[in-house]
Design a protein around this motif. Structure first.
Motif, PDB file in Angstrom:
ATOM      1  N   SER A 119     -34.829  24.581  49.301  1.00  0.00           N
ATOM      2  CA  SER A 119     -33.621  24.939  48.618  1.00  0.00           C
ATOM      3  C   SER A 119     -32.512  25.821  49.484  1.00  0.00           C
ATOM      4  O   SER A 119     -32.979  26.757  50.250  1.00  0.00           O
ATOM      5  N   GLU A 120     -31.526  25.126  49.693  1.00  0.00           N
ATOM      6  CA  GLU A 120     -30.341  25.815  50.428  1.00  0.00           C
ATOM      7  C   GLU A 120     -30.751  25.810  51.693  1.00  0.00           C
ATOM      8  O   GLU A 120     -30.461  26.790  52.593  1.00  0.00           O
ATOM      9  N   GLY A 121     -31.382  24.803  52.161  1.00  0.00           N
ATOM     10  CA  GLY A 121     -31.865  24.864  53.624  1.00  0.00           C
ATOM     11  C   GLY A 121     -33.067  25.641  54.036  1.00  0.00           C
ATOM     12  O   GLY A 121     -33.374  25.602  55.160  1.00  0.00           O
ATOM     13  N   ARG A 122     -33.667  26.206  53.052  1.00  0.00           N
ATOM     14  CA  ARG A 122     -34.851  26.845  53.394  1.00  0.00           C
ATOM     15  C   ARG A 122     -36.160  26.244  52.642  1.00  0.00           C
ATOM     16  O   ARG A 122     -36.022  25.960  51.589  1.00  0.00           O
ATOM     17  N   ALA A 123     -37.342  26.508  53.603  1.00  0.00           N
ATOM     18  CA  ALA A 123     -38.530  26.084  52.674  1.00  0.00           C
ATOM     19  C   ALA A 123     -39.098  26.981  51.840  1.00  0.00           C
ATOM     20  O   ALA A 123     -38.848  28.168  52.025  1.00  0.00           O
ATOM     21  N   PHE A 124     -39.452  26.494  50.453  1.00  0.00           N
ATOM     22  CA  PHE A 124     -40.114  27.646  49.606  1.00  0.00           C
ATOM     23  C   PHE A 124     -41.660  27.174  49.317  1.00  0.00           C
ATOM     24  O   PHE A 124     -42.317  27.835  48.510  1.00  0.00           O
ATOM     25  N   SER A 125     -42.062  25.869  49.638  1.00  0.00           N
ATOM     26  CA  SER A 125     -43.772  25.615  49.516  1.00  0.00           C
ATOM     27  C   SER A 125     -43.722  24.334  50.483  1.00  0.00           C
ATOM     28  O   SER A 125     -42.853  23.685  50.663  1.00  0.00           O
ATOM     29  N   VAL A 126     -44.984  24.037  50.828  1.00  0.00           N
ATOM     30  CA  VAL A 126     -45.604  23.028  51.406  1.00  0.00           C
ATOM     31  C   VAL A 126     -46.756  22.541  50.703  1.00  0.00           C
ATOM     32  O   VAL A 126     -47.681  23.235  50.382  1.00  0.00           O
ATOM     33  N   LEU A 127     -46.884  21.176  50.435  1.00  0.00           N
ATOM     34  CA  LEU A 127     -47.861  20.699  49.793  1.00  0.00           C
ATOM     35  C   LEU A 127     -48.443  19.378  50.727  1.00  0.00           C
ATOM     36  O   LEU A 127     -47.670  18.408  51.060  1.00  0.00           O
ATOM     37  N   SER A 128     -49.672  19.647  51.190  1.00  0.00           N
ATOM     38  CA  SER A 128     -50.415  18.733  51.852  1.00  0.00           C
ATOM     39  C   SER A 128     -51.591  17.927  50.869  1.00  0.00           C
ATOM     40  O   SER A 128     -51.987  18.230  50.000  1.00  0.00           O
ATOM     41  N   PHE A 129     -51.816  16.525  51.284  1.00  0.00           N
ATOM     42  CA  PHE A 129     -52.730  15.708  50.529  1.00  0.00           C
ATOM     43  C   PHE A 129     -53.583  15.243  51.467  1.00  0.00           C
ATOM     44  O   PHE A 129     -53.728  14.757  52.594  1.00  0.00           O
ATOM     45  N   THR A 130     -54.903  15.363  50.787  1.00  0.00           N
ATOM     46  CA  THR A 130     -56.004  14.356  51.473  1.00  0.00           C
ATOM     47  C   THR A 130     -56.399  13.300  50.431  1.00  0.00           C
ATOM     48  O   THR A 130     -56.427  13.518  49.377  1.00  0.00           O
ATOM     49  N   LEU A 131     -56.431  12.094  51.045  1.00  0.00           N
ATOM     50  CA  LEU A 131     -56.812  10.912  50.359  1.00  0.00           C
ATOM     51  C   LEU A 131     -58.102  10.251  50.840  1.00  0.00           C
ATOM     52  O   LEU A 131     -58.549  10.562  51.888  1.00  0.00           O
ATOM     53  N   SER A 132     -58.739   9.988  49.667  1.00  0.00           N
ATOM     54  CA  SER A 132     -60.105   9.148  49.859  1.00  0.00           C
ATOM     55  C   SER A 132     -59.905   7.775  50.781  1.00  0.00           C
ATOM     56  O   SER A 132     -58.624   7.380  50.551  1.00  0.00           O
TER      57      SER A 132
END
Length: 300
Positions: A260-273
């Motif tokens: 938002s407005e050029g700044r990160a507020f969350s990061v989500l990583s995924f692990t797949l089978s």
């Protein structure tokens, strides 16, 4: 700076990338890893280097000692802070972010050298000496004879530390798919389902035993959620943020950063089978750490 000191400074820079990689795996923090490397530089500069034949191994030993002290100090602070019964501590390490279609060789090298965030989460559960033995031996092939003095153990005891850590890692870290193209498809499908508020589509992407770990920097908002329906409910409840999600590489694999407005507020990583369902979701939304992440590579 005299000639000998300048030569040593040049040699140290040749090993800086390796020392940073060791420190990141030991600490799970990009800023603390940099601090550890800097402390190693100061200690090495003050030490007697006469007779040092393997500079890389010597420097690795120094930075490992620094990291071990930092981990032990962190553990003491954590025990003092957590006066909560039946609470499973959740700490998501700092992610390494990069553009998903990128062309920056330095960033690509950093991402290629990183390890999955799910594994890094499991490393956070190890005792400091176990983590050191596992990281140095299993990830960097350091002999137990060299690890033993760092943890003040015999080589046989150091081997046992690594073996114990290895069993815990195998028992808790998922065996992820490494198909980056498939993972990007799943990530984009996840974003589309969240944007559309499509609960059933979210549910279809999740393994029945999926685990969500969320680190928001404090007990009230830090979560450990198990099971497809509960995880889908969590994702569905945050659908209003979906338009702000961007696909990026998170520790080398496609994931999501909320911007938002050029700044990160969350990061989500995924692990797949191996069959392509999501087995783990790892969220970092700690307001004290998120602003330090570099998202300047994203288009404005």
């Amino acid at each position: 700076m005299d000639e000998a000191a300048e030569h040593f400074a040049q040699r140290f820079e040749e090993h800086r990338g390796h020392l940073r990689a060791v420190s990141y795996r030991m600490l799970g923090s990009l800023s603390e890893a940099e601090d550890a490397v800097q402390e190693a530089w100061l200690r090495a500069g003050r030490a007697d280097r006469t007779g040092v034949e393997n500079l890389g191994g010597w420097l690795t030993t120094i930075v490992a000692r620094v990291c071990l002290n930092m981990l032990r100090s962190r553990g003491t602070r954590r025990e003092a802070a957590l006066d909560v019964q039946d609470y499973e501590y959740v700490r998501v390490p700092d992610p390494v972010l990069g553009p998903v279609d990128a062309a920056d060789p330095e960033q690509e090298a950093l991402l290629a050298d990183s390890v999955g965030l799910a594994l890094m989460v499991v490393l956070e559960t190890l005792a400091p000496a176990e983590r050191l033995a596992f990281v140095l031996h299993d990830m960097f092939a350091v002999p137990f004879d060299d690890i033993a003095p760092i943890v003040d153990k015999t080589p046989a005891a150091a081997r046992q530390l690594a073996s114990r850590a290895r069993r815990r890692v195998r028992g808790r870290a998922p065996s992820p798919s490494t198909d980056r193209a498939r993972q990007r498809e799943v990530v984009e499908a996840f974003i589309a389902a969240a944007r559309g508020g499509d609960f059933e589509a979210l549910l279809a992407l999740l393994d029945p035993d999926v685990v969500l770990r969320a680190d928001a920097g404090g007990l009230p908002t830090t979560k450990l959620v198990r099971g497809a329906r509960k995880v889908a409910e969590q994702a569905h409840s945050f659908r209003r943020f979906a338009p702000l999600n961007r696909v990026v590489l998170v520790n080398g694999m496609p994931g999501i950063v909320g911007v938002s407005e050029g700044r990160a507020f969350s990061v989500l990583s995924f692990t797949l089978s191996p069959n392509g369902t999501i087995t783990e979701l790892t969220i970092l939304a700690d307001p004290a750490r998120i602003p330090t992440l570099d998202v300047s590579f994203l288009p404005g």
